[in-house]
Design a protein around this motif. Sequence first.
Motif: not given
Length: 627
Positions: A287-297, A377-385, A405-412
């Motif tokens: 039941t994995a999904t993704l969430e896209f969130r901004m990094v708190d710099e 930076r925007m992070a891609v958060l991988f969530i698995e239940n 788990d954060v897959i990556n956090a790339a600069v926009i």
Amino acid sequence: MFQTQQKIISNQYPAWKYLLLIVITVLGITYAMPNIFGDDPAVQISPAKSVEFTQQTQQQVANILEQSNLAVKSSVFENGKFLIRFQNAEDQLKAKSLLKEELGRSAVVALNLAPATPSWLSGLGGQPMYLGLDLRGGVHFLMDVDMEAAVEKAYQRNVDELKGLLREQKVRYLPFEAQKNQIEIAFASDEYFQNGLSVIQAEFAQRFIITPDQSTAKPRVVLTFSDATIAETQKYALQQNITTLRNRINELGVAEPVIQQQGERRIVVQLPGVQDTARAKEILGATATLEFRMVDEQGDAERAQKTGFAPNNAELQHFRDGRPILLQRQLIVSGENVINAQSSIDPQQGSPMVSVTLDGAGGRKMLATTKKNIGNRMAVLFIENRIDTIEVNGEKIKKRVTSKDVINAAVIRGQFAERFQITGLDSPQEAQDLALLLRAGALAAPMEIVEERTVGPSMGQDNINQGFLSVIIGFLLVLILMVWRYKFFGMIANFALMLNLVIIIAVLSLLQATLTLPGIAGIVLTVGMAVDANVLIFERIREELKNGSIQNAIYSGYEKAFVTIADANITTLLAALVLFSFGTGPIKGFAITLSIGILTSMFTAILGTRAIINWYYGNKRVEKLSI
């Protein structure tokens, strides 16, 4: 005295009708044949998560099989998976244990049943019918959908929408989040309160029960879902979960799964042919999904990890290698907004990536976010239940586990909307798994398995044998009765009955329908009903023999009985359609075979027997009928 001369009928069919009967007979036999060859016991080996099979893996599997001294019928490596066929189930079980022990956690080894259809027949599109859980064996799960979590999730989605709307209207509000059963919004002044109340009532009156409250120091508005909204949210969660499970299981290659609603919050999942319960749980638990969130710099992730406290509106997460990172709580988009995802290789870096396409709403949110945050930076958060079963004091307890788990956090680097790429994945196999899960969609609410059953292949074989025996006994009894009652005409009816049975099996095979025990009951009923038409016709011919010539009697028997036959079969067909429309799985299976049997029996009992009788008796001087 003048007498009216009776018209003489020749009873001949045009050549195209005979040709049609021959073509349908040949096609029926051809596409019913795959069901004769049965299945081979097989072992399917699939790569585990983040693993890709190589030439070395193929050699390892070949060596294991060679040293096992087991009778291997064939071994094929296609689409990144192994399918190994064996001569018997005993060798299959031994091979599964041996392969699982040798390959370890790098592979998922599952039992399977592979069709033994010859290649020349498969080349013509011939495939056997799928057998249901009660015939083939497999696993059955009853899953409970967490409706409370679905409602809470809906509240959270509305919080983001409310904040965005109030900001657009320049209404100042105090920070708020969704509580368990309500949203409470406090305003900085009475003026902002009135403006905010007007905005909320204009946009959310149909969704919420809106309760203004000015008795507190800061005026506030309390929003609670109406009963209609809660019912709609729960219905959507159930239907979305069913759709997601169906997409996911279909893409993972389980043939003809049964996924249907039971009650208001439960889902029945049946996976015929899957004998490995652990493998089935892995399929359903993905039941994995993704969430896209901004990094708190602004915050310090290392300090937050040491103290255990994150700044306001931020939360502590970790990369897969354990490095901490602070993410803003506000969600940009999630897996629910993904409409397509494809895995590929990044041409610049040569690493795995997933190309993602968002829906319209997700694209607008992503565009607005990236436009304002270029350089951040925007992070891609991988969530698995998943649901883990742990043992406490000798009792097995199911515990819901969520891993993030954060897959990556790339600069926009620039603004983008519906289309973008996710990089930072460990392997091509992980990219394929992630793309598959994203395409299948996110679950609208968490689920847990509350009941599981495994139907062994031996029990399924017993059901097949008993069902086959019931068809044979009913078939033979009808054959004997028809020959005894109608002599040569009865033999013609029996030929039509056999052809009818062949065509039913051929149609079910072409449709790749799932045959269950109720489906066999529908076939048995059809066998008894199929001769009804011929009984009506033959009795009518007997009556007409008293009034005229033999050729006229044959013609009148078919013509005058047709209306009665059509009426009887149409009413039965309507009943079968009602059963299919409103029934559940087993009843649908019965309705399908009954409906097909009615249509094919009309063809064989009227056109089929008439063609044989016309060929044998047509345009000939006949003194007596064997009827």
